[in-house]
Design a protein around this motif. Structure first.
Motif, PDB file in Angstrom:
ATOM      1  N   GLN A   5      21.810 130.535  23.959  1.00  0.00           N
ATOM      2  CA  GLN A   5      22.080 129.308  23.224  1.00  0.00           C
ATOM      3  C   GLN A   5      23.035 128.443  24.016  1.00  0.00           C
ATOM      4  OE1 GLN A   5      20.930 128.095  19.960  1.00  0.00           O
ATOM      5  NE2 GLN A   5      21.797 126.320  21.027  1.00  0.00           N
ATOM      6  N   ALA A   6      22.548 127.288  24.422  1.00  0.00           N
ATOM      7  CA  ALA A   6      23.406 126.334  25.115  1.00  0.00           C
ATOM      8  C   ALA A   6      24.098 125.440  24.093  1.00  0.00           C
ATOM      9  CB  ALA A   6      22.585 125.498  26.077  1.00  0.00           C
ATOM     10  N   TYR A  94      19.933 119.896  28.441  1.00  0.00           N
ATOM     11  CA  TYR A  94      20.346 120.954  29.361  1.00  0.00           C
ATOM     12  C   TYR A  94      20.049 122.318  28.746  1.00  0.00           C
ATOM     13  CZ  TYR A  94      22.619 117.632  32.434  1.00  0.00           C
ATOM     14  OH  TYR A  94      22.850 116.613  33.326  1.00  0.00           O
ATOM     15  N   TYR A  95      19.519 123.206  29.579  1.00  0.00           N
ATOM     16  CA  TYR A  95      19.123 124.529  29.140  1.00  0.00           C
ATOM     17  C   TYR A  95      19.737 125.591  30.050  1.00  0.00           C
ATOM     18  CZ  TYR A  95      15.244 121.934  26.966  1.00  0.00           C
ATOM     19  OH  TYR A  95      14.472 121.056  26.237  1.00  0.00           O
ATOM     20  N   CYS A  96      19.981 126.744  29.479  1.00  0.00           N
ATOM     21  CA  CYS A  96      20.265 127.904  30.308  1.00  0.00           C
ATOM     22  C   CYS A  96      19.071 128.847  30.210  1.00  0.00           C
ATOM     23  CB  CYS A  96      21.559 128.598  29.885  1.00  0.00           C
ATOM     24  SG  CYS A  96      21.667 129.069  28.143  1.00  0.00           S
ATOM     25  N   GLY A  97      18.894 129.647  31.229  1.00  0.00           N
ATOM     26  CA  GLY A  97      17.756 130.537  31.267  1.00  0.00           C
ATOM     27  C   GLY A  97      18.095 131.866  31.912  1.00  0.00           C
ATOM     28  N   GLY A 112      16.822 129.418  26.804  1.00  0.00           N
ATOM     29  CA  GLY A 112      17.672 129.180  25.652  1.00  0.00           C
ATOM     30  C   GLY A 112      17.331 127.835  25.036  1.00  0.00           C
ATOM     31  N   GLN A 113      17.860 127.607  23.849  1.00  0.00           N
ATOM     32  CA  GLN A 113      17.739 126.285  23.246  1.00  0.00           C
ATOM     33  C   GLN A 113      18.635 125.326  24.005  1.00  0.00           C
ATOM     34  OE1 GLN A 113      18.623 127.223  19.070  1.00  0.00           O
ATOM     35  NE2 GLN A 113      16.509 126.647  18.626  1.00  0.00           N
ATOM     36  N   GLY A 114      18.212 124.115  24.124  1.00  0.00           N
ATOM     37  CA  GLY A 114      18.935 123.146  24.933  1.00  0.00           C
ATOM     38  C   GLY A 114      20.008 122.414  24.165  1.00  0.00           C
ATOM     39  N   THR A 115      20.798 121.674  24.915  1.00  0.00           N
ATOM     40  CA  THR A 115      21.830 120.830  24.339  1.00  0.00           C
ATOM     41  C   THR A 115      21.747 119.463  25.013  1.00  0.00           C
ATOM     42  OG1 THR A 115      24.201 120.684  23.814  1.00  0.00           O
ATOM     43  CG2 THR A 115      23.630 121.641  25.943  1.00  0.00           C
ATOM     44  N   GLN A 116      21.827 118.410  24.219  1.00  0.00           N
ATOM     45  CA  GLN A 116      21.649 117.060  24.738  1.00  0.00           C
ATOM     46  C   GLN A 116      22.935 116.533  25.366  1.00  0.00           C
ATOM     47  OE1 GLN A 116      18.818 114.844  24.623  1.00  0.00           O
ATOM     48  NE2 GLN A 116      20.150 113.608  25.952  1.00  0.00           N
ATOM     49  N   VAL A 117      22.788 116.008  26.558  1.00  0.00           N
ATOM     50  CA  VAL A 117      23.895 115.323  27.229  1.00  0.00           C
ATOM     51  C   VAL A 117      23.468 113.885  27.454  1.00  0.00           C
ATOM     52  CG1 VAL A 117      25.249 115.159  29.349  1.00  0.00           C
ATOM     53  CG2 VAL A 117      24.780 117.398  28.336  1.00  0.00           C
TER      54      VAL A 117
END
Length: 121
Positions: A5-6, A94-97, A112-117
């Protein structure tokens, strides 16, 4: 269940900084590299960098070198992406993997689920 989870995204002015976090669970953290990626509207997802637990090192895409830094807290199963001197073109999700290996192959086993920047000019 493997989960990533980002978090930590948001709206920032150009030149500003953000630190994203990636919380990992459901797998042995040290056995896999963790990469950061982003996808801007209308563009392909691109790799930003990765932290290799086997090598204890990080690798970065050329276009973020000197601005972005990846770190991890193995005790907390957390990986971070520190982003400095942000530019409007950094606007993306943005995602982590989770990598397939303990290093950085670039191939992602679990996203992972992304987070908006969003970076305003």
């Amino acid at each position: 269940e493997v989960q990533l989870q980002a978090s930590g995204g948001g709206l920032v002015q150009a030149g500003g900084s953000l630190r994203l976090s990636c919380a990992a669970s459901g797998f042995t953290f040290d056995d896999y590299g963790i990469g950061w990626f982003r996808q801007a509207p209308g563009k392909k997802r691109e790799g930003l960098g990765c932290i290799s637990h086997s090598a204890g090192s990080t690798v970065y895409a050329d276009f973020v070198k000197g601005r972005f830094t990846i770190s991890s807290d193995n005790a907390k199963n957390m990986v971070y992406l520190q982003m400095n001197d942000l530019k409007p073109e950094d606007t993306a999700v943005y995602y982590c993997g989770q990598d397939y290996i303990s290093g950085c192959s670039g191939a992602v086993l679990t996203w992972g689920q992304g987070t908006q920047v969003t970076v305003s000019s």
